[in-house]
Scaffold this active site. Sequence first.
Site, PDB file in Angstrom:
ATOM      1  N   MET A 228       2.820  -0.574  -3.357  1.00  0.00           N
ATOM      2  CA  MET A 228       3.300  -1.416  -4.628  1.00  0.00           C
ATOM      3  C   MET A 228       4.745  -1.277  -4.319  1.00  0.00           C
ATOM      4  SD  MET A 228       0.424  -0.893  -7.354  1.00  0.00           S
ATOM      5  CE  MET A 228       0.714   1.040  -7.778  1.00  0.00           C
TER       6      MET A 228
ATOM      7  N   HIS B 234       8.910   5.158  -0.047  1.00  0.00           N
ATOM      8  CA  HIS B 234       9.684   6.485   0.181  1.00  0.00           C
ATOM      9  C   HIS B 234       9.169   6.931   1.664  1.00  0.00           C
ATOM     10  CE1 HIS B 234       5.582   7.800  -0.810  1.00  0.00           C
ATOM     11  NE2 HIS B 234       5.732   7.452  -1.911  1.00  0.00           N
ATOM     12  N   GLU B 235       9.440   8.030   2.146  1.00  0.00           N
ATOM     13  CA  GLU B 235       9.224   8.574   3.603  1.00  0.00           C
ATOM     14  C   GLU B 235       7.499   8.560   3.504  1.00  0.00           C
ATOM     15  OE1 GLU B 235       9.792   9.303   7.086  1.00  0.00           O
ATOM     16  OE2 GLU B 235      11.404   8.595   5.881  1.00  0.00           O
TER      17      GLU B 235
ATOM     18  N   HIS C 245       5.220   6.169   2.674  1.00  0.00           N
ATOM     19  CA  HIS C 245       5.102   5.086   2.974  1.00  0.00           C
ATOM     20  C   HIS C 245       5.700   4.769   4.336  1.00  0.00           C
ATOM     21  CE1 HIS C 245       5.455   4.131  -1.397  1.00  0.00           C
ATOM     22  NE2 HIS C 245       4.367   3.831  -1.061  1.00  0.00           N
TER      23      HIS C 245
ATOM     24  N   GLN D 110      -8.803   7.221  -3.997  1.00  0.00           N
ATOM     25  CA  GLN D 110      -8.454   6.002  -3.598  1.00  0.00           C
ATOM     26  C   GLN D 110      -8.970   5.671  -2.186  1.00  0.00           C
ATOM     27  OE1 GLN D 110      -4.927   3.411  -4.453  1.00  0.00           O
ATOM     28  NE2 GLN D 110      -4.170   3.915  -2.461  1.00  0.00           N
TER      29      GLN D 110
HETATM   30  O1  PAF Z   1      -1.822   3.163  -3.439  1.00  0.00           O
HETATM   31  C1  PAF Z   1      -1.174   2.119  -3.761  1.00  0.00           C
HETATM   32  O2  PAF Z   1       0.055   1.968  -3.540  1.00  0.00           O
HETATM   33  C2  PAF Z   1      -2.038   1.096  -4.301  1.00  0.00           C
HETATM   34  O3  PAF Z   1      -2.997   1.402  -5.133  1.00  0.00           O
HETATM   35  C3  PAF Z   1      -2.457  -0.317  -3.411  1.00  0.00           C
HETATM   36  C4  PAF Z   1      -3.550   0.663  -2.446  1.00  0.00           C
HETATM   37  C5  PAF Z   1      -1.372  -0.692  -2.728  1.00  0.00           C
HETATM   38  C6  PAF Z   1      -3.376  -1.033  -4.206  1.00  0.00           C
HETATM   39  O4  PAF Z   1      -2.632  -1.785  -5.027  1.00  0.00           O
END
Ligand code: PAF
Length: 284
Positions: free
Chosen positions: A32, A36-37, A39, A155
Amino acid sequence: MKPEIVRSRADLRAQATAWRKDGLRIGAVPTMGALHEGHLSLVRRAAAECDRVIVTLFVNPKQFNDQNDLQKYPRTEEDDRTLLEEIGPDILYAPDVKEIYPAGFATTISVSGITDSLCGSFRPGHFDGVATVVCKLFLQTGADCAYFGEKDYQQLQVVRRMASDLDIPIDVIGCPTIREADGLAMSSRNRLLSPEGREKAVALPRALVQTAEAISRGANPQDSIEAAIGLLETSGFASVEYLELRGADDLAPITTLDRPARLLAAAKMDDVRLIDNVPVLPGT
Ligand code: PAF
């Protein structure tokens, strides 16, 4: 090189189809934004394991149960693109809301069971929003594999279940949580903390690590968890939504450490909701 920005699913599909025709392996990193590091570690892994990498950037309104939280969510697209330059993914797919949810959109993907507790109890509809958008992103990117951080552990399990149940041919790859030097899990929300809140927030990973170690050494899980909740409250967390020991694979509640487990927590500091989790292994 900065990644090419793609806004439409038609353009994305045309590119992905051409890559697939050439037999190239495509990796997707759904985000989203406000990168940051944590990601970047996912993008690096995708780049090492795939021929082509698509980073998706979409602040998904359907996964926010609180409109204020959605408004506050940081949006930093140009900075994100610059941060990605050094790794060089091929595409930054940044559609607008109408591209993902066109007029008349009426479908929700709902994963039952593992979404009933933990974050699911405190964020009604959140995991439906996540499962729905991630399903769409998997189909739109046509990726062979997708990378998710273990920081959002529930998640990750929801996405795995959804992809498996819907026969989406994609490998869902969980990657370790990346932490700041003091142990705080990296999160786009950390930038919403005040300087004092940021200092106090380190109590969360500390409490989780200490509690996990104590339970692994044989301490009673319930007593250890109660002590950890007390510690978080005295450390400045306004509310501890949950701190629980769960089975590592199925997230079922466990009271005795007879298999690999996960200690998961959500707590609010400065009205910012932070989540974190650590593994708990029997007899370590
Ligand atoms: O973890 C996230 O940033 C969000 O939940 C995702 C997986 C991109 C779904 O919108």
